[in-house]
Design an enzyme around this catalytic site. Structure first.
Site, mmCIF file in Angstrom:
data_model
loop_
_atom_site.group_PDB
_atom_site.id
_atom_site.type_symbol
_atom_site.label_atom_id
_atom_site.label_comp_id
_atom_site.label_asym_id
_atom_site.label_seq_id
_atom_site.Cartn_x
_atom_site.Cartn_y
_atom_site.Cartn_z
ATOM 1 N N THR A 121 4.236 -18.806 29.536
ATOM 2 C CA THR A 121 2.926 -18.186 29.360
ATOM 3 C C THR A 121 1.986 -18.524 30.516
ATOM 4 O OG1 THR A 121 0.933 -18.396 28.003
ATOM 5 C CG2 THR A 121 2.439 -20.219 27.898
ATOM 6 N N ASP A 122 0.965 -17.692 30.711
ATOM 7 C CA ASP A 122 -0.054 -18.014 31.723
ATOM 8 C C ASP A 122 -0.971 -19.143 31.242
ATOM 9 O OD1 ASP A 122 -1.470 -16.605 29.779
ATOM 10 O OD2 ASP A 122 -2.488 -15.263 31.187
ATOM 11 N N GLU A 123 -0.871 -19.505 29.955
ATOM 12 C CA GLU A 123 -1.768 -20.551 29.431
ATOM 13 C C GLU A 123 -1.468 -21.922 30.042
ATOM 14 O OE1 GLU A 123 -2.806 -20.397 25.287
ATOM 15 O OE2 GLU A 123 -2.220 -18.302 25.146
ATOM 16 N N LYS B 272 4.350 -25.849 26.365
ATOM 17 C CA LYS B 272 5.029 -24.836 27.201
ATOM 18 C C LYS B 272 5.109 -25.337 28.650
ATOM 19 C CE LYS B 272 6.409 -21.314 26.358
ATOM 20 N NZ LYS B 272 7.734 -20.830 25.839
ATOM 21 N N SER C 249 4.319 -20.574 18.812
ATOM 22 C CA SER C 249 3.524 -19.813 19.793
ATOM 23 C C SER C 249 2.046 -19.632 19.454
ATOM 24 C CB SER C 249 4.159 -18.433 19.983
ATOM 25 O OG SER C 249 3.955 -17.644 18.815
ATOM 26 N N THR D 91 11.657 -19.154 11.584
ATOM 27 C CA THR D 91 10.439 -19.792 11.074
ATOM 28 C C THR D 91 9.605 -18.682 10.445
ATOM 29 O OG1 THR D 91 9.118 -19.367 13.048
ATOM 30 C CG2 THR D 91 10.460 -21.392 13.047
ATOM 31 N N ILE E 52 8.028 -10.936 20.835
ATOM 32 C CA ILE E 52 8.525 -10.490 22.149
ATOM 33 C C ILE E 52 10.050 -10.458 22.161
ATOM 34 C CG2 ILE E 52 8.501 -10.943 24.631
ATOM 35 C CD1 ILE E 52 5.825 -12.409 24.214
ATOM 36 N N TYR F 282 -0.303 -26.234 22.355
ATOM 37 C CA TYR F 282 0.662 -25.156 22.637
ATOM 38 C C TYR F 282 0.939 -25.065 24.132
ATOM 39 C CZ TYR F 282 2.218 -20.426 23.811
ATOM 40 O OH TYR F 282 2.889 -19.358 24.363
ATOM 41 N N LEU G 57 13.309 -17.492 24.513
ATOM 42 C CA LEU G 57 11.960 -17.170 24.030
ATOM 43 C C LEU G 57 11.569 -17.980 22.807
ATOM 44 C CD1 LEU G 57 13.370 -14.131 24.926
ATOM 45 C CD2 LEU G 57 10.950 -13.589 24.742
HETATM 46 P P1 NAD Z 1 6.755 -15.575 18.088
HETATM 47 O O1 NAD Z 1 6.041 -16.733 17.475
HETATM 48 O O2 NAD Z 1 6.436 -14.207 17.632
HETATM 49 O O3 NAD Z 1 8.333 -15.758 17.924
HETATM 50 C C1 NAD Z 1 8.978 -16.992 18.128
HETATM 51 C C2 NAD Z 1 10.385 -16.884 17.573
HETATM 52 O O4 NAD Z 1 11.036 -18.136 17.817
HETATM 53 C C3 NAD Z 1 10.426 -16.645 16.049
HETATM 54 O O5 NAD Z 1 11.364 -15.645 15.741
HETATM 55 C C4 NAD Z 1 10.851 -17.994 15.492
HETATM 56 O O6 NAD Z 1 11.593 -17.888 14.277
HETATM 57 C C5 NAD Z 1 11.705 -18.543 16.630
HETATM 58 N N1 NAD Z 1 11.766 -19.998 16.624
HETATM 59 C C6 NAD Z 1 10.739 -20.883 16.502
HETATM 60 N N2 NAD Z 1 11.202 -22.140 16.530
HETATM 61 C C7 NAD Z 1 12.554 -22.061 16.695
HETATM 62 C C8 NAD Z 1 13.590 -23.030 16.807
HETATM 63 N N3 NAD Z 1 13.322 -24.342 16.740
HETATM 64 N N4 NAD Z 1 14.856 -22.589 16.983
HETATM 65 C C9 NAD Z 1 15.132 -21.267 17.031
HETATM 66 N N5 NAD Z 1 14.196 -20.305 16.919
HETATM 67 C C10 NAD Z 1 12.920 -20.711 16.749
HETATM 68 O O7 NAD Z 1 6.504 -15.730 19.654
HETATM 69 P P2 NAD Z 1 6.320 -14.587 20.753
HETATM 70 O O8 NAD Z 1 4.908 -14.182 20.797
HETATM 71 O O9 NAD Z 1 7.381 -13.564 20.584
HETATM 72 O O10 NAD Z 1 6.606 -15.422 22.080
HETATM 73 C C11 NAD Z 1 7.944 -15.562 22.577
HETATM 74 C C12 NAD Z 1 7.909 -16.423 23.820
HETATM 75 O O11 NAD Z 1 7.071 -15.830 24.804
HETATM 76 C C13 NAD Z 1 7.349 -17.819 23.581
HETATM 77 O O12 NAD Z 1 8.114 -18.737 24.324
HETATM 78 C C14 NAD Z 1 5.923 -17.748 24.094
HETATM 79 O O13 NAD Z 1 5.500 -19.005 24.574
HETATM 80 C C15 NAD Z 1 6.081 -16.747 25.224
HETATM 81 N N6 NAD Z 1 4.867 -15.958 25.531
HETATM 82 C C16 NAD Z 1 4.185 -15.301 24.530
HETATM 83 C C17 NAD Z 1 3.076 -14.521 24.862
HETATM 84 C C18 NAD Z 1 2.328 -13.731 23.808
HETATM 85 O O14 NAD Z 1 1.292 -13.134 24.124
HETATM 86 N N7 NAD Z 1 2.790 -13.661 22.570
HETATM 87 C C19 NAD Z 1 2.664 -14.420 26.183
HETATM 88 C C20 NAD Z 1 3.388 -15.099 27.163
HETATM 89 C C21 NAD Z 1 4.496 -15.847 26.826
#
Ligand code: NAD
Length: 355
Positions: free
Chosen positions: A133-135, A163, A84, A35, A12, A159, A80
């Site tokens: 997240t909605d979770e 959050k 995740s 990561t 995202i 997770y 963000l």
């Molecule tokens: P993702 O796992 O694809 O990306 C997470 C990013 O964070 C990665 O680039 C990773 O390298 C970086 N990261 C992880 N730990 C880190 C740290 N300690 N310091 C710096 N960077 C770090 O996740 P996503 O799906 O893009 O989700 C992004 C955000 O949106 C999250 O907070 C997640 O909870 C939230 N979210 C995701 C969804 C979904 O469907 N994917 C839905 C709602 C909310």
């Protein structure tokens, strides 16, 4: 404005950065630890921009964050960065507690110090936007009911619990210190550049290789799905015009069972990538359910629609078609994630597996 985006190399976060650089005049500082989930190749289309900077920093590293804030002087933060993946949180919750809770706490403290040092218009305009997240709401029992912004928190997995904790910290920093925060809680995202451990890309790539399509339990868990670019646009609207201290739920009005999602993917692949003798639906296999698996999530996104005029542009059908086509057209990105080369090269490693 200069926006500091944490986790900008993720699914995202990279969509948010592509959106900001393509649709606004703002600059971006991408703060990401890289990561396994971080992939700078997802930013290839925009990373040459003069308005883009990358800092490989862990949000748990306070001194490094302070250096980044001092060097770049952001006008806003979109947070963000997170661990995740629910299955990984069940296998190993420590990283989730560390990044999602401790990392958010450290980022909040660095932001607070930085914001308290600002004056005048810069201080008034500063925003800390926490993406969640909605979770955090747990699950809904039957087919009725929706999560609203006032639904009590009841997270089920390590997770979602991590959050939920981070959401509470962000609200506390608003109430206690007056840090100008915004929060959003969004439903399941899908779309381009999604890491292939998550349901939709995993199924597309397995199907293309003729591998089984593992569906948890009976596949009757219901999720609301939102196309990632609709989410990125919503986040930017909340950042620009959301009311301070408020939470906005974001969803796509697309409730589908996991089995419906996988069947729709199979039907699209049957049309867009037919293979002689292969019926993609025949690859579906049912596997033991995940512990604590939530049954149904569904979002009431009425507040963001009413207050900010946001609505999703993609239907589930149009978004899923775009997504499948993107995976068909971007096999190189997928192959480099699957064989680990996206990570190996930046780590200077040989052929060893790094995920
Ligand atoms: P993702 O796992 O694809 O990306 C997470 C990013 O964070 C990665 O680039 C990773 O390298 C970086 N990261 C992880 N730990 C880190 C740290 N300690 N310091 C710096 N960077 C770090 O996740 P996503 O799906 O893009 O989700 C992004 C955000 O949106 C999250 O907070 C997640 O909870 C939230 N979210 C995701 C969804 C979904 O469907 N994917 C839905 C709602 C909310």
């Amino acid at each position: 404005m200069k926006v500091l985006v944490t986790g900008g190399a993720g699914f995202i976060g990279s969509a948010v950065i592509r959106h900001i650089l393509s649709h606004t005049d703002d600059s971006v500082v991408n703060v990401d630890k890289l990561t396994y989930a971080g992939n700078l190749e997802s930013l290839a289309a925009v990373s040459g921009s003069e308005r883009y900077r990358f800092e490989q920093v862990d949000i748990c590293d306070q001194a490094a964050l302070e250096r980044v804030f001092a060097a770049h002087r952001p006008g806003a933060v979109m947070h963000l960065a997170a661990e995740s993946h629910v299955d990984r949180s069940i296998e190993g919750p420590a990283a989730f507690v560390q990044t999602n809770i401790v990392g958010t706490y450290i980022l909040l403290e660095v932001c607070r110090q930085y914001w308290q040092g600002l004056t005048g218009a810069a201080r008034d305009a500063f925003r800390f936007h926490h993406v969640s997240t909605d979770e955090v709401f747990g699950d809904l029992d039957g087919p009725e009911g929706l999560f609203t912004e006032s639904t009590p928190y009841a997270p089920s997995s390590p997770y979602s619990a991590s959050k939920a904790s981070s959401d509470h910290l962000v609200r506390a920093w608003y109430r206690t210190y007056g840090l100008p925060v915004l929060l959003t809680n969004c439903s399941n995202n899908y779309g381009p550049y999604h890491f292939p451990e998550k349901l939709i890309p995993l199924m597309i790539l397995n199907a293309l290789e003729g591998k089984p399509l593992p569906v948890y339990g009976r596949g009757d868990q219901v999720r609301d799905w939102l196309y990632v670019e609709d989410h990125a646009r919503a986040l930017c609207q909340v950042m620009a015009r959301g009311r301070l201290g408020e939470t906005y739920n974001i969803g796509g009005h697309n409730e589908k069972s996991n089995l419906q999602v996988v069947e729709s993917l199979c039907d699209l692949l049957q049309e867009l990538a037919p293979v002689a003798q292969r019926r993609y639906r025949d690859l579906i296999t049912f596997v033991q359910d995940r512990p604590g698996h939530d049954h149904r999530y569904a979002i009431d996104a009425g507040k963001i629609e009413r207050e900010l005029g946001w609505a999703p542009r993609e239907t589930f059908e149009s978004g899923l078609r775009k997504t499948v086509q993107w995976y068909l057209d971007n096999q190189t990105w997928c192959a480099r994630v699957q064989d680990g080369s996206y990570q190996r090269e930046r780590l200077g490693l040989g052929k060893e597996k790094v995920l």
